[in-house]
Motif scaffolding. Structure first.
Motif, PDB file in Angstrom:
ATOM      1  N   UNK A  28       0.814  -1.219   0.000  1.00 36.51           N
ATOM      2  CA  UNK A  28       0.000   0.000   0.000  1.00 36.51           C
ATOM      3  C   UNK A  28       0.846   1.266   0.000  1.00 36.51           C
ATOM      4  N   UNK A  29       0.270   2.333  -0.512  1.00 37.46           N
ATOM      5  CA  UNK A  29       0.900   3.646  -0.474  1.00 37.46           C
ATOM      6  C   UNK A  29      -0.175   4.711  -0.577  1.00 37.46           C
ATOM      7  N   UNK A  30       0.198   5.931  -0.236  1.00 32.37           N
ATOM      8  CA  UNK A  30      -0.672   7.077  -0.471  1.00 32.37           C
ATOM      9  C   UNK A  30      -0.253   7.748  -1.772  1.00 32.37           C
ATOM     10  N   UNK A  31      -1.221   8.239  -2.524  1.00 31.91           N
ATOM     11  CA  UNK A  31      -0.925   8.925  -3.773  1.00 31.91           C
ATOM     12  C   UNK A  31       0.058  10.073  -3.533  1.00 31.91           C
ATOM     13  N   UNK A  32      -0.065  10.749  -2.394  1.00 33.42           N
ATOM     14  CA  UNK A  32       0.813  11.867  -2.091  1.00 33.42           C
ATOM     15  C   UNK A  32       2.277  11.484  -1.987  1.00 33.42           C
ATOM     16  N   UNK A  33       2.569  10.261  -1.517  1.00 30.79           N
ATOM     17  CA  UNK A  33       3.962   9.820  -1.453  1.00 30.79           C
ATOM     18  C   UNK A  33       4.566   9.793  -2.851  1.00 30.79           C
ATOM     19  N   UNK A  34       3.783   9.294  -3.788  1.00 31.38           N
ATOM     20  CA  UNK A  34       4.222   9.175  -5.173  1.00 31.38           C
ATOM     21  C   UNK A  34       4.355  10.551  -5.818  1.00 31.38           C
ATOM     22  N   UNK A  35       3.312  11.373  -5.679  1.00 29.08           N
ATOM     23  CA  UNK A  35       3.326  12.685  -6.320  1.00 29.08           C
ATOM     24  C   UNK A  35       4.428  13.600  -5.781  1.00 29.08           C
ATOM     25  N   UNK A  36       4.781  13.421  -4.514  1.00 28.87           N
ATOM     26  CA  UNK A  36       5.731  14.342  -3.880  1.00 28.87           C
ATOM     27  C   UNK A  36       7.140  14.253  -4.460  1.00 28.87           C
ATOM     28  N   UNK A  37       7.467  13.149  -5.119  1.00 29.95           N
ATOM     29  CA  UNK A  37       8.828  12.980  -5.655  1.00 29.95           C
ATOM     30  C   UNK A  37       8.874  13.148  -7.172  1.00 29.95           C
ATOM     31  N   UNK A  38       7.755  13.568  -7.773  1.00 29.70           N
ATOM     32  CA  UNK A  38       7.683  13.698  -9.225  1.00 29.70           C
ATOM     33  C   UNK A  38       7.232  15.095  -9.627  1.00 29.70           C
ATOM     34  N   UNK A  39       7.557  15.518 -10.842  1.00 28.32           N
ATOM     35  CA  UNK A  39       7.073  16.816 -11.334  1.00 28.32           C
ATOM     36  C   UNK A  39       5.567  16.767 -11.557  1.00 28.32           C
ATOM     37  N   UNK A  40       4.895  17.913 -11.534  1.00 33.46           N
ATOM     38  CA  UNK A  40       3.431  17.945 -11.691  1.00 33.46           C
ATOM     39  C   UNK A  40       2.918  17.235 -12.937  1.00 33.46           C
ATOM     40  N   UNK A  41       3.706  17.227 -14.008  1.00 35.49           N
ATOM     41  CA  UNK A  41       3.248  16.569 -15.246  1.00 35.49           C
ATOM     42  C   UNK A  41       3.096  15.062 -15.087  1.00 35.49           C
ATOM     43  N   UNK A  42       3.707  14.495 -14.053  1.00 32.62           N
ATOM     44  CA  UNK A  42       3.630  13.049 -13.837  1.00 32.62           C
ATOM     45  C   UNK A  42       2.723  12.682 -12.670  1.00 32.62           C
ATOM     46  N   UNK A  43       2.063  13.654 -12.060  1.00 36.34           N
ATOM     47  CA  UNK A  43       1.236  13.379 -10.889  1.00 36.34           C
ATOM     48  C   UNK A  43       0.006  12.546 -11.238  1.00 36.34           C
ATOM     49  N   UNK A  44      -0.415  11.734 -10.280  1.00 33.74           N
ATOM     50  CA  UNK A  44      -1.696  11.045 -10.364  1.00 33.74           C
ATOM     51  C   UNK A  44      -2.785  12.031  -9.967  1.00 33.74           C
TER      52      UNK A  44
END
Length: 267
Positions: A28-44
């Motif tokens: 499991x993970x939170x979407x925010x963990x993923x988005x926080x390390x990527x540029x906005x163009x790659x955000x979920x």
């Protein structure tokens, strides 16, 4: 109305009860963990506290899921890439059985957006979930490669490089509370020398698969599985025929569909 907060362990266990027998692992993970390390163009496109699960396949998946899938499907359906279709069939069935009526956005490792960017970055998702450590060029001090680009690679604490990242499941409208804390991925290759060896073997000599043994694995691919993933996508069609599977000529896997066959993520 606020999105419902769920017990992550219950959802994870439901999916594990369905998929672990087929050679898959769930983290499991939170979407925010993923988005926080990527540029906005790659955000979920989901709120930071939205629940997601990353799905890995272990060495057992080939014999426990793929070969039985080929026995059942054979020439009955058109296959683009057999492994891709097998994983999609198994995951779709599990989601329907475990979460009927729930909005679950499933993205697979081979899927692309219209922009030709991947729907999700598999190795990043696995890293932020704590499943695997994603070793990149920036993780090596005093790099010996000057300005050369080195591709990163994930290492599993139990399987080394003998695994694949297959899918990301995002539970739309399902919020995770503060009880889910982000785990650190296991640093299986802590030394500079080991990291240089890993990245050089992966970038320069990935065909010999030695990078997969950078840590002693508890299990590796069978010889049959190695033969399959060593073959080019177009050659796998002929290989499946020699194993007794009947496929229509126009069901030959498409070279372009196997986006990660030559790197870690797909085989």
């Amino acid at each position: 109305m606020a999105a419902p907060t769920v017990n992550v362990d219950v959802i994870k266990r439901q999916l594990e009860d369905n998929l672990s027998q087929f050679g898959f692992e769930i983290y499991p993970l939170k979407v925010g963990w993923y988005n926080s390390v990527l540029p906005p163009t790659m955000h979920l496109a989901h709120p930071d506290d939205t629940l997601a699960l990353v799905l890995l396949s272990t060495p057992a998946m080939f014999e426990q899921t793929f070969l039985p899938f080929m026995e059942d499907s054979g020439c009955c359906q058109k296959l683009s890439d057999p492994i891709d279709q097998c994983v999609k069939h198994r995951v779709s069935s599990a989601v329907s059985e475990c979460f009927p009526g729930q909005e679950v956005d499933v993205s697979y490792d081979y899927e692309m957006l219209p922009s030709r960017k991947p729907k999700f970055l598999a190795q990043t998702a696995a890293h932020v979930s704590g499943a695997t450590f994603y070793y990149q060029q920036t993780n090596v001090s005093d790099q010996p490669w000057a300005e050369k680009k080195m591709f990163g690679v994930c290492v599993h604490p139990k399987f080394g490089g003998w695994f694949a990242i297959r899918a990301l499941l995002v539970f739309g409208g399902v919020t995770v509370g503060p009880e889910l804390e982000q785990p650190l991925p296991p640093d299986c290759v802590p030394s500079r020398v080991g990291r240089i060896q890993l990245l050089e073997e992966f970038n320069y000599r990935w065909q010999d698969w030695k990078y997969r043994d950078i840590v002693p694995p508890v299990d590796t691919y069978s010889q049959k599985q190695r033969d399959y993933f060593s073959a080019r996508p177009a050659e796998r069609f002929a290989l499946l025929k020699t194993w007794g599977f009947t496929l229509k000529d126009n069901d030959q896997p498409d070279e372009s569909s196997d986006t990660q066959s030559q790197v870690q993520g797909h085989g």
